[in-house]
Design a protein around this motif. Structure first.
Motif, mmCIF file in Angstrom:
data_model
loop_
_atom_site.group_PDB
_atom_site.id
_atom_site.type_symbol
_atom_site.label_atom_id
_atom_site.label_comp_id
_atom_site.label_asym_id
_atom_site.label_seq_id
_atom_site.Cartn_x
_atom_site.Cartn_y
_atom_site.Cartn_z
ATOM 1 N N ARG A 435 0.834 -1.205 0.000
ATOM 2 C CA ARG A 435 0.000 0.000 0.000
ATOM 3 C C ARG A 435 0.869 1.255 0.000
ATOM 4 O O ARG A 435 0.578 2.218 -0.703
ATOM 5 N N LEU A 436 1.937 1.205 0.796
ATOM 6 C CA LEU A 436 2.825 2.366 0.870
ATOM 7 C C LEU A 436 3.421 2.674 -0.504
ATOM 8 O O LEU A 436 3.402 3.817 -0.970
ATOM 9 N N ALA A 437 3.888 1.624 -1.179
ATOM 10 C CA ALA A 437 4.505 1.836 -2.497
ATOM 11 C C ALA A 437 3.490 2.404 -3.478
ATOM 12 O O ALA A 437 3.804 3.319 -4.250
ATOM 13 N N ALA A 438 2.260 1.892 -3.423
ATOM 14 C CA ALA A 438 1.228 2.393 -4.342
ATOM 15 C C ALA A 438 1.018 3.886 -4.125
ATOM 16 O O ALA A 438 0.873 4.664 -5.067
ATOM 17 N N LEU A 439 1.007 4.284 -2.857
ATOM 18 C CA LEU A 439 0.797 5.694 -2.528
ATOM 19 C C LEU A 439 1.979 6.552 -2.996
ATOM 20 O O LEU A 439 1.793 7.620 -3.592
ATOM 21 N N VAL A 440 3.196 6.062 -2.740
ATOM 22 C CA VAL A 440 4.394 6.804 -3.148
ATOM 23 C C VAL A 440 4.412 6.969 -4.672
ATOM 24 O O VAL A 440 4.690 8.052 -5.196
ATOM 25 N N ILE A 441 4.064 5.910 -5.382
ATOM 26 C CA ILE A 441 4.061 5.984 -6.848
ATOM 27 C C ILE A 441 3.025 6.997 -7.323
ATOM 28 O O ILE A 441 3.292 7.821 -8.198
ATOM 29 N N PHE A 442 1.853 6.969 -6.695
ATOM 30 C CA PHE A 442 0.775 7.880 -7.102
ATOM 31 C C PHE A 442 1.208 9.339 -6.910
ATOM 32 O O PHE A 442 1.056 10.176 -7.806
ATOM 33 N N ILE A 443 1.780 9.634 -5.755
ATOM 34 C CA ILE A 443 2.207 11.007 -5.481
ATOM 35 C C ILE A 443 3.362 11.394 -6.401
ATOM 36 O O ILE A 443 3.342 12.434 -7.066
ATOM 37 N N GLY A 444 4.372 10.524 -6.455
ATOM 38 C CA GLY A 444 5.538 10.814 -7.292
ATOM 39 C C GLY A 444 5.145 11.037 -8.735
ATOM 40 O O GLY A 444 5.616 11.966 -9.398
ATOM 41 N N PHE A 445 4.219 10.224 -9.215
ATOM 42 C CA PHE A 445 3.793 10.354 -10.608
ATOM 43 C C PHE A 445 3.184 11.730 -10.868
ATOM 44 O O PHE A 445 3.536 12.410 -11.824
ATOM 45 N N ASN A 446 2.266 12.122 -9.991
ATOM 46 C CA ASN A 446 1.584 13.401 -10.217
ATOM 47 C C ASN A 446 2.528 14.591 -10.114
ATOM 48 O O ASN A 446 2.432 15.541 -10.890
ATOM 49 N N VAL A 447 3.444 14.538 -9.156
ATOM 50 C CA VAL A 447 4.390 15.653 -9.024
ATOM 51 C C VAL A 447 5.307 15.700 -10.252
ATOM 52 O O VAL A 447 5.710 16.766 -10.701
ATOM 53 N N THR A 448 5.606 14.536 -10.817
ATOM 54 C CA THR A 448 6.471 14.527 -12.001
ATOM 55 C C THR A 448 5.750 15.106 -13.214
ATOM 56 O O THR A 448 6.281 15.953 -13.924
ATOM 57 N N PHE A 449 4.541 14.611 -13.450
ATOM 58 C CA PHE A 449 3.945 14.887 -14.759
ATOM 59 C C PHE A 449 2.931 16.013 -14.785
ATOM 60 O O PHE A 449 2.709 16.593 -15.842
ATOM 61 N N PHE A 450 2.315 16.344 -13.650
ATOM 62 C CA PHE A 450 1.337 17.433 -13.741
ATOM 63 C C PHE A 450 1.979 18.751 -14.167
ATOM 64 O O PHE A 450 1.437 19.455 -15.022
ATOM 65 N N PRO A 451 3.145 19.123 -13.587
ATOM 66 C CA PRO A 451 3.751 20.398 -14.015
ATOM 67 C C PRO A 451 4.048 20.434 -15.511
ATOM 68 O O PRO A 451 4.130 21.510 -16.103
ATOM 69 N N GLN A 452 4.186 19.260 -16.126
ATOM 70 C CA GLN A 452 4.510 19.248 -17.554
ATOM 71 C C GLN A 452 3.343 19.731 -18.414
ATOM 72 O O GLN A 452 3.554 20.267 -19.503
ATOM 73 N N TYR A 453 2.104 19.553 -17.919
ATOM 74 C CA TYR A 453 0.969 20.146 -18.637
ATOM 75 C C TYR A 453 1.133 21.664 -18.681
ATOM 76 O O TYR A 453 0.919 22.310 -19.708
ATOM 77 N N VAL A 454 1.493 22.227 -17.537
ATOM 78 C CA VAL A 454 1.573 23.684 -17.430
ATOM 79 C C VAL A 454 2.701 24.218 -18.296
ATOM 80 O O VAL A 454 2.511 25.146 -19.100
ATOM 81 N N VAL A 455 3.867 23.603 -18.166
ATOM 82 C CA VAL A 455 5.011 24.118 -18.907
ATOM 83 C C VAL A 455 4.809 23.888 -20.415
ATOM 84 O O VAL A 455 5.288 24.659 -21.244
ATOM 85 N N GLY A 456 4.041 22.868 -20.744
ATOM 86 C CA GLY A 456 3.719 22.626 -22.155
ATOM 87 C C GLY A 456 2.827 23.718 -22.705
ATOM 88 O O GLY A 456 3.066 24.242 -23.789
ATOM 89 N N TYR A 457 1.818 24.091 -21.937
ATOM 90 C CA TYR A 457 0.953 25.165 -22.432
ATOM 91 C C TYR A 457 1.731 26.475 -22.527
ATOM 92 O O TYR A 457 1.486 27.296 -23.403
ATOM 93 N N LEU A 458 2.691 26.650 -21.615
ATOM 94 C CA LEU A 458 3.534 27.856 -21.686
ATOM 95 C C LEU A 458 4.423 27.834 -22.925
ATOM 96 O O LEU A 458 4.999 28.858 -23.289
#
Lengths: 553, 314
Positions: A435-458
């Motif tokens: 469960r811990l790993a699933a949570l870490v992956i979920f958080i890590g994934f979003n922090v990695t890729f969500f900002p890329q939407y923003v910088v892409g639109y920029l």
């Protein structure tokens, strides 16, 4: 679905006279017994080793890129190296990890078990596909290790035939060979699902995982030859100067894009449909409910596979293709999103009045639904022709397809791996760490890729070794997230290996699941079932009113 | 520190793309809210251990499925239409634009103004004027991306592509190459400088170009020997070029094509491809003898002849 033989008796399968040898034991434990095995279960595990290796190679390339991108100037590696890194990352992840991930590892292992068969239809062909896959992979690794390739995974022309001085041919050959592995695996699954279902297991009693794998296999068989042909043309142009794509030789570079995406867009569905199939299994099991809208979920897979063949031009809205072609492809891209939406709604509705167990596989399934929803919705942004003009070839696209490929497929793969781990290995993995790993992956994934939407639109273009300073803050976030994600991926690697020796012994059906694969011992005997099961019940006959004790490691 | 989420808007198209972005964001937020709230609510309410009513209820499955299928389809089609409308606007340059040529090469942008001014990785344009770029590449595919204008177009070797804009903000903005083009792809960047019309005039004059683009083209036309056949009463019979540009041309094979930039380019590089009706293929290919920039200069010259009437009718 339940195998019942006969239904009135409490024991469904009569106990074998003595304990059957597991597939680990029967046939021996020597390396030779593995490398020459035609047992689908052993081949599935061989694939697991292979893709783990390629995933590691591709992940190291990604890590180096994220390190480089912490600062705007390209100051850690040279531009040549950076370009080779994203090429290694793309080619290896797509052809040597994502495409074989769920089908060749989990599919190989569970398809015959799920339909009550002793093996796939063509066991030796199955072993041959693994060898072809590795041979192709070795060629790719050779290309990477002895100079690298700098074309990007898309091999756009005329760059890849007339301008790149790197090992394009070797890499192309590797992908060409691995393509045959895809075709053979797809063929094997199609025949197996058609011909080898247990008595009573009609099409509409099939687990949804099989519907999605079936569609995936059709795509593999129909689209991969087009890729093979395209790569041969690239090679012919590079070796003999045949004018096909290079305008200097009278060719057309946009033709290459049509051919390439005719394969590569359907390939995107090869890389997501199996994940959707896994999620249908997990959501029903851990909500203890039959799936809501079985037929709709099943046919949504088929519809995605079908419409998916007619959307390739949405990669080419600014390529100078005809304006009218763009309008057609844009519309088809919206149409293909409808069945995906149907799936998300059905999974959500399945939770209603269920009995929800938040075990590791379920956490991955829920993560999949969330990330796939975001990835899918941003796909609708890209399908809007006028919007795509601004964001195509920027980080917006990079974020979008990572939400689908990593947030979707890799999450689905990990969910499935945890779900079937007790069946595959006969051991339980430690639930809390899971469960811990699933949570870490979920958080890590979003922090990695969500900002890329923003910088892409920029406006930050993809495949940029150096970039404008105003994009830095988003890149730093992304790189920070990637480190968390890296930790998240190492965790399962450690505790799953640990569980092989130290994990609790798994009972045949720790999740109290209904699939046929759970009706046989864990790990299964070589021929899967002591007796061919007979299926009489509908799939996913779970009852949320009964509190079951799921067995954890 | 404030985080800008939108790049600057330097044109009307930028505004329209941002509006579409807002529309898509709001619709997506609504869908996420719906799905994630439902998921969260079910997860909390029906977790194992909670004592709630889980008795299966009969739901009108078909009705529910058809409803959300049609609802999704309807919403999707609205965004399709919105995106298509914007796309048409981006793809169809309005008439009356000033034309600037762009040639991409590894790894720079070479720009030629009609007045003869040339620049590299810089594009000076006047505020408020319609500008149409005619673009090609002399090696691999590049893409001319102006994020503050929200437009992008691949620059493809062997063909001309166009991109248009009307800057409505003075300032200096990014030019990015957004199609991977080799080693220094990420350094194939530059600036588009939007100036007031008066400043732009000053800039043009200060550049002190010797010849306009069409004049350079005319010089090449003579130097390469084109004029030997295409002008006056030459021995070899070649089609007259005055008044040609933009007009329909009947070909040998009964087809009729429009004499646009692509046609002129092909006729210079691959003369045998399309032969004008009533003529034979006597022209040599100039492929490899003329650079992409020179080709654009010759075409500028041929365009300048477009308003003249053919002098040689027999």
């Amino acid at each position: 679905m339940n195998a019942t033989l006969p239904q009135s008796e409490t024991r469904e399968i009569p106990p074998p006279p003595q304990r059957l040898l597991t597939y680990f034991e029967e046939g021996g434990r020597t390396i030779g017994s593995w490398l020459l095995s035609t047992d689908h279960k052993r081949i599935g595990i061989l694939y697991l080793y292979s893709i783990l290796f390629f995933f590691t190679v591709a992940a190291i390339a990604a890590a180096l890129m994220r390190m480089e991108l912490v600062t705007p100037p390209g100051d850690m590696v040279s531009s040549e190296t950076y370009n080779k890194l994203f090429t290694i990352h793309g080619t290896t992840m797509v052809w040597f990890f994502l495409i074989p991930s769920i089908p060749s590892v989990l599919g190989n292992f569970v398809v015959p078990l799920m339909i009550g068969a002793r093996d796939l239809a063509f066991p030796r062909l199955n072993l041959l596909s693994w060898y072809l896959f590795n041979f192709g992979g070795l060629l790719a690794i050779y290309a990477i290790a002895f100079g690298g390739v700098d074309t990007g995974w898309t091999f756009y022309e005329p760059y890849s035939s007339a301008f790149s001085n790197t090992h394009v041919l070797t890499m192309v050959a590797g992908i060409f060979v691995a393509g045959f592995s895809s075709i053979l695996t797809g063929l094997n699954f199609i025949v197996t699902i058609h011909k080898m279902r247990a008595p009573g297991l009609t099409w509409f009693k099939l687990p949804l995982f099989l519907w999605s794998l079936y569609t995936t296999s059709i795509i593999l068989v129909m689209a991969t030859p087009v890729l093979a042909m395209t790569l041969v043309l690239v090679a012919a142009e590079r070796i003999w100067g045949l004018g096909i794509f290079d305008p200097k030789l009278g060719g057309d570079p946009v033709l290459f894009q049509h051919l390439f995406w005719f394969y590569s867009h359907p390939a995107v569905y090869i890389m997501i449909l199996p994940g959707m199939g896994v999620v249908s299994e997990l959501v029903t099991c851990f909500a203890r409910k039959p799936i809501f809208g079985y037929h709709f979920v099943a046919f949504a897979s088929v519809a995605i596979g079908l419409i998916g063949f007619f959307v390739w031009g949405h990669h080419m809205f600014v390529s100078s293709q005809s304006v009218y072609a763009t309008l057609v492809f844009s519309m088809a891209s919206y149409l293909v999103a409808v069945p995906s939406a149907i799936k998300v709604f059905n999974w959500t509705m399945t939770l209603y009045r269920g009995r929800i167990y938040l075990d590791t596989p379920m956490l991955y399934a829920l993560g999949f639904i969330g990330l796939f929803t975001i990835g899918g919705l941003t796909g609708l942004f890209l399908a809007a022709a006028g919007f795509d003009v601004h964001v195509t070839d920027t980080y917006f696209v990079v974020a979008h397809f990572h939400y689908i490929m990593v947030g979707g497929m890799v999450t689905g793969f990990l969910g499935g791996l945890h779900y079937w781990w007790p069946k595959i290995t006969g051991r339980l993995y430690p639930e809390n760490l899971g469960r811990l790993a699933a949570l870490v992956i979920f958080i890590g994934f979003n922090v990695t890729f969500f900002p890329q939407y923003v910088v892409g639109y920029l406006g930050m273009p993809r495949r940029y070794h150096s970039y404008a300073p105003e994009f830095q803050v988003f890149n730093v976030m992304s790189s920070a997230g990637a480190s968390v994600l890296g930790v998240g991926y190492v965790l399962p690697l450690i505790y799953l290996i640990w569980s092989l020796k130290h994990g609790k012994k798994a009972p045949p059906n720790p999740w109290k699941a209904t699939g046929l694969e759970w009706q046989t011992p864990s790990p299964p005997p070589k021929h899967n079932f002591a007796q061919t099961p007979i299926v009489t019940r509908e799939p996913y006959q779970y009852s949320p009113e009964i509190q079951e004790e799921l067995i954890h490691g | 520190m404030t985080l800008p989420i939108f790049p600057e808007e330097a044109s009307k198209i930028a505004e329209q793309t941002d509006n579409l972005y807002w529309g898509l964001l709001c619709a997506s937020a609504a869908v996420c809210l719906l799905v994630f709230t439902l998921m969260g609510y079910f997860l909390l309410k029906y977790r194992n251990g909670k004592n709630v009513d889980r008795k299966p209820v009969h739901l009108p499955e078909m009705k529910i499925e058809v409803t959300w299928t049609l609802a999704s389809l309807l919403i999707f089609m609205c965004f399709y239409a919105w995106g298509a409308k914007n796309y048409f606007l981006i793809e169809r340059p309005p008439p009356g634009a000033m034309e600037i040529d762009v040639v991409g090469k590894q790894w720079m942008w070479k720009i030629q103004h009609p007045e003869g001014n040339r620049e590299i990785d810089q594009l000076h344009v006047p505020l408020g004027r319609l500008v149409k770029l005619t673009m090609t590449s002399q090696d691999v595919i590049h893409s001319f991306f102006l994020p503050e204008f929200r437009i992008k177009q691949d620059v493809v070797p062997g063909r001309y592509t166009t991109e248009w804009f009307q800057a409505d903000k003075i300032g200096s903005f990014h030019i990015f190459c957004s199609e991977y083009c080799g080693t220094s792809h990420s350094r194939m960047v530059g600036n588009i400088v939007v100036m007031s019309p008066a400043d732009y005039q000053t800039w043009l004059t200060q550049g002190q170009p010797g010849n306009t683009l069409a004049q350079s083209g005319e010089r090449l036309f003579r130097e390469l020997g084109c004029s030997g056949c295409h002008v006056g009463k030459s021995v070899v019979r070649a089609p007259p070029l005055e008044g040609l540009f933009g007009k329909p041309v009947p070909l040998n094979n009964q087809e009729v094509v429009t004499a646009d930039e692509a046609y002129l380019r092909d006729s210079i590089l691959f003369p045998a491809k399309q032969i004008v009706g009533g003529y034979t293929n006597d022209m040599p290919s100039f492929s490899g003898k003329i650079s992409e920039e020179e080709l654009l200069q010759v075409i500028a010259y041929l365009k300048s002849l477009g308003s003249q009437t053919p002098v040689r009718e027999q």
